[in-house]
Design an enzyme around this catalytic site. Structure first.
Site, PDB file in Angstrom:
ATOM      1  N   GLY A 106       0.862  -1.175   0.000  1.00  0.00           N
ATOM      2  CA  GLY A 106       0.000   0.000   0.000  1.00  0.00           C
ATOM      3  C   GLY A 106       0.895   1.221   0.000  1.00  0.00           C
ATOM      4  O   GLY A 106       1.863   1.269  -0.752  1.00  0.00           O
ATOM      5  N   GLU A 107       0.601   2.149   0.853  1.00  0.00           N
ATOM      6  CA  GLU A 107       1.405   3.370   0.936  1.00  0.00           C
ATOM      7  C   GLU A 107       1.806   3.535   2.401  1.00  0.00           C
ATOM      8  O   GLU A 107       0.957   3.801   3.253  1.00  0.00           O
ATOM      9  CB  GLU A 107       0.585   4.555   0.397  1.00  0.00           C
ATOM     10  CG  GLU A 107       1.269   5.876   0.506  1.00  0.00           C
ATOM     11  CD  GLU A 107       2.712   5.836   0.038  1.00  0.00           C
ATOM     12  OE1 GLU A 107       2.970   5.482  -1.126  1.00  0.00           O
ATOM     13  OE2 GLU A 107       3.597   6.153   0.850  1.00  0.00           O
ATOM     14  N   SER A 108       3.099   3.361   2.661  1.00  0.00           N
ATOM     15  CA  SER A 108       3.558   3.302   4.054  1.00  0.00           C
ATOM     16  C   SER A 108       3.278   4.602   4.807  1.00  0.00           C
ATOM     17  O   SER A 108       2.996   4.567   6.017  1.00  0.00           O
ATOM     18  CB  SER A 108       5.050   2.974   4.112  1.00  0.00           C
ATOM     19  OG  SER A 108       5.794   3.927   3.398  1.00  0.00           O
TER      20      SER A 108
ATOM     21  N   CYS B  49       6.327  -5.121   1.002  1.00  0.00           N
ATOM     22  CA  CYS B  49       6.468  -3.814   0.372  1.00  0.00           C
ATOM     23  C   CYS B  49       6.282  -2.672   1.387  1.00  0.00           C
ATOM     24  O   CYS B  49       7.155  -2.441   2.205  1.00  0.00           O
ATOM     25  CB  CYS B  49       5.553  -3.724  -0.829  1.00  0.00           C
ATOM     26  SG  CYS B  49       6.120  -2.480  -1.984  1.00  0.00           S
TER      27      CYS B  49
ATOM     28  N   ARG C 246      12.983   3.667   0.594  1.00  0.00           N
ATOM     29  CA  ARG C 246      11.631   3.663   0.036  1.00  0.00           C
ATOM     30  C   ARG C 246      11.684   4.003  -1.450  1.00  0.00           C
ATOM     31  O   ARG C 246      12.519   4.809  -1.866  1.00  0.00           O
ATOM     32  CB  ARG C 246      10.832   4.714   0.807  1.00  0.00           C
ATOM     33  CG  ARG C 246       9.370   4.590   0.662  1.00  0.00           C
ATOM     34  CD  ARG C 246       8.689   5.511   1.662  1.00  0.00           C
ATOM     35  NE  ARG C 246       7.467   5.961   1.077  1.00  0.00           N
ATOM     36  CZ  ARG C 246       7.224   7.197   0.688  1.00  0.00           C
ATOM     37  NH1 ARG C 246       8.117   8.142   0.861  1.00  0.00           N
ATOM     38  NH2 ARG C 246       6.087   7.487   0.135  1.00  0.00           N
TER      39      ARG C 246
ATOM     40  N   ILE D  85       6.320  -3.488  -6.918  1.00  0.00           N
ATOM     41  CA  ILE D  85       5.528  -2.305  -7.300  1.00  0.00           C
ATOM     42  C   ILE D  85       5.993  -1.118  -6.462  1.00  0.00           C
ATOM     43  O   ILE D  85       5.726  -1.062  -5.260  1.00  0.00           O
ATOM     44  CB  ILE D  85       4.017  -2.564  -7.077  1.00  0.00           C
ATOM     45  CG1 ILE D  85       3.564  -3.810  -7.862  1.00  0.00           C
ATOM     46  CG2 ILE D  85       3.198  -1.332  -7.487  1.00  0.00           C
ATOM     47  CD1 ILE D  85       2.169  -4.285  -7.510  1.00  0.00           C
ATOM     48  N   ARG D  86       6.695  -0.221  -7.076  1.00  0.00           N
ATOM     49  CA  ARG D  86       7.298   0.910  -6.356  1.00  0.00           C
ATOM     50  C   ARG D  86       7.875   0.457  -5.018  1.00  0.00           C
ATOM     51  O   ARG D  86       7.558   0.989  -3.950  1.00  0.00           O
ATOM     52  CB  ARG D  86       6.294   2.056  -6.173  1.00  0.00           C
ATOM     53  CG  ARG D  86       5.946   2.715  -7.519  1.00  0.00           C
ATOM     54  CD  ARG D  86       5.181   4.007  -7.397  1.00  0.00           C
ATOM     55  NE  ARG D  86       5.922   5.032  -6.648  1.00  0.00           N
ATOM     56  CZ  ARG D  86       6.932   5.737  -7.145  1.00  0.00           C
ATOM     57  NH1 ARG D  86       7.368   5.538  -8.355  1.00  0.00           N
ATOM     58  NH2 ARG D  86       7.512   6.664  -6.411  1.00  0.00           N
TER      59      ARG D  86
ATOM     60  N   HIS E 279       5.398  -8.444  -3.679  1.00  0.00           N
ATOM     61  CA  HIS E 279       4.033  -8.827  -3.290  1.00  0.00           C
ATOM     62  C   HIS E 279       3.813 -10.311  -3.564  1.00  0.00           C
ATOM     63  O   HIS E 279       3.537 -10.674  -4.709  1.00  0.00           O
ATOM     64  CB  HIS E 279       3.022  -8.048  -4.138  1.00  0.00           C
ATOM     65  CG  HIS E 279       2.918  -6.616  -3.763  1.00  0.00           C
ATOM     66  ND1 HIS E 279       1.930  -6.142  -2.945  1.00  0.00           N
ATOM     67  CD2 HIS E 279       3.679  -5.550  -4.096  1.00  0.00           C
ATOM     68  CE1 HIS E 279       2.076  -4.847  -2.790  1.00  0.00           C
ATOM     69  NE2 HIS E 279       3.135  -4.455  -3.479  1.00  0.00           N
TER      70      HIS E 279
ATOM     71  N   GLU F 293       1.363 -12.099  -2.853  1.00  0.00           N
ATOM     72  CA  GLU F 293      -0.057 -12.480  -2.994  1.00  0.00           C
ATOM     73  C   GLU F 293      -0.543 -12.343  -4.433  1.00  0.00           C
ATOM     74  O   GLU F 293      -1.673 -12.696  -4.736  1.00  0.00           O
ATOM     75  CB  GLU F 293      -0.928 -11.624  -2.046  1.00  0.00           C
ATOM     76  CG  GLU F 293      -1.174 -10.186  -2.469  1.00  0.00           C
ATOM     77  CD  GLU F 293      -0.003  -9.234  -2.196  1.00  0.00           C
ATOM     78  OE1 GLU F 293       1.103  -9.708  -1.859  1.00  0.00           O
ATOM     79  OE2 GLU F 293      -0.194  -8.011  -2.341  1.00  0.00           O
TER      80      GLU F 293
END
Ligand code: GLN
Length: 199
Positions: free
Chosen positions: A29-31, A61, A90, A119-120, A164, A166
């Site tokens: 997600g976005e930390s 991530c 990051r 992903i990023r 990721h 999953e």
């Protein structure tokens, strides 16, 4: 993925829900947003405490970013859970390749490499002596500055990957984590319910 690995999965957003689980996934997600939400839901300290007490945790991530002791290129007000003695960068792959996929050999995972989706993603810039390195980006011409970077780690019961697991349908990492959770829960349950005999 967790249920396929044999766990009962449920969302955790509140302190009472945290108290009720035997293991925790900190997803991608976005930390920075996750950090803010952890603070506003009053979860930061309870979570730090449970991790210190040995809660099995899997961070992927953004989850890896949160678990790190320190972050480069984070926001100055972003909180760290300090569950892993690592420094992460990051969005480390950012400028070269935002998102990419590669096959990784992962320590502790048999039967061939894991197809990993980034992903990023962050990478682990430094890992302390107690941190087991489980995977690095393979050295190749196109890997550039990413070559040999650490992207999967474990410290005791805390696991983290920069990718990721999953997204590919490969359940081996989830099974490794769920096995750790259920072994610990089984050990704890016997004395807690007062059932004396093992097995
Ligand atoms: N770039 C995100 C962060 O810093 C992580 C992205 C992800 O979880 N896929 O939190």
């Amino acid at each position: 993925m967790l249920e396929r690995a044999g766990a009962r999965a449920r969302p955790v957003r509140r302190v009472a829900e945290l108290a009720d689980v035997d293991g925790l996934v900190l997803p991608g997600g976005e930390s920075t947003t996750m950090s803010r939400l952890l603070a506003s839901f009053g979860l930061l300290d309870p979570l730090r405490e449970r991790i210190r007490d040995g809660l099995p945790v899997y961070g992927s991530c953004a989850g890896l970013v949160l678990l790190a002791r320190r972050v480069y290129d984070g926001r100055p007000d972003q909180h760290q859970l300090d569950g892993l003695d690592v420094v992460v960068r990051r969005n480390a792959f950012g400028r070269q390749v935002d998102s990419f996929e590669t096959d990784l050999d992962i320590r502790g995972i048999d039967d061939g490499p894991v197809h990993a989706v980034f992903i990023r993603a962050p990478w682990v810039e430094k890992a302390g002596a107690d941190v087991e390195v489980l995977a690095r980006i393979p050295d190749s011409a196109e890997a550039g500055a990413a070559a040999e970077r650490i992207v999967a780690v474990r410290q005791g019961r805390v696991f983290a990957t920069a990718f990721h697991p999953e997204l590919t349908g490969d359940g081996r990492l989830h099974r490794l984590f769920v096995r750790t959770v259920s072994e610990l829960a089984a050990d704890r349950e016997t004395p807690a319910v007062g059932e004396g005999t093992a097995g």
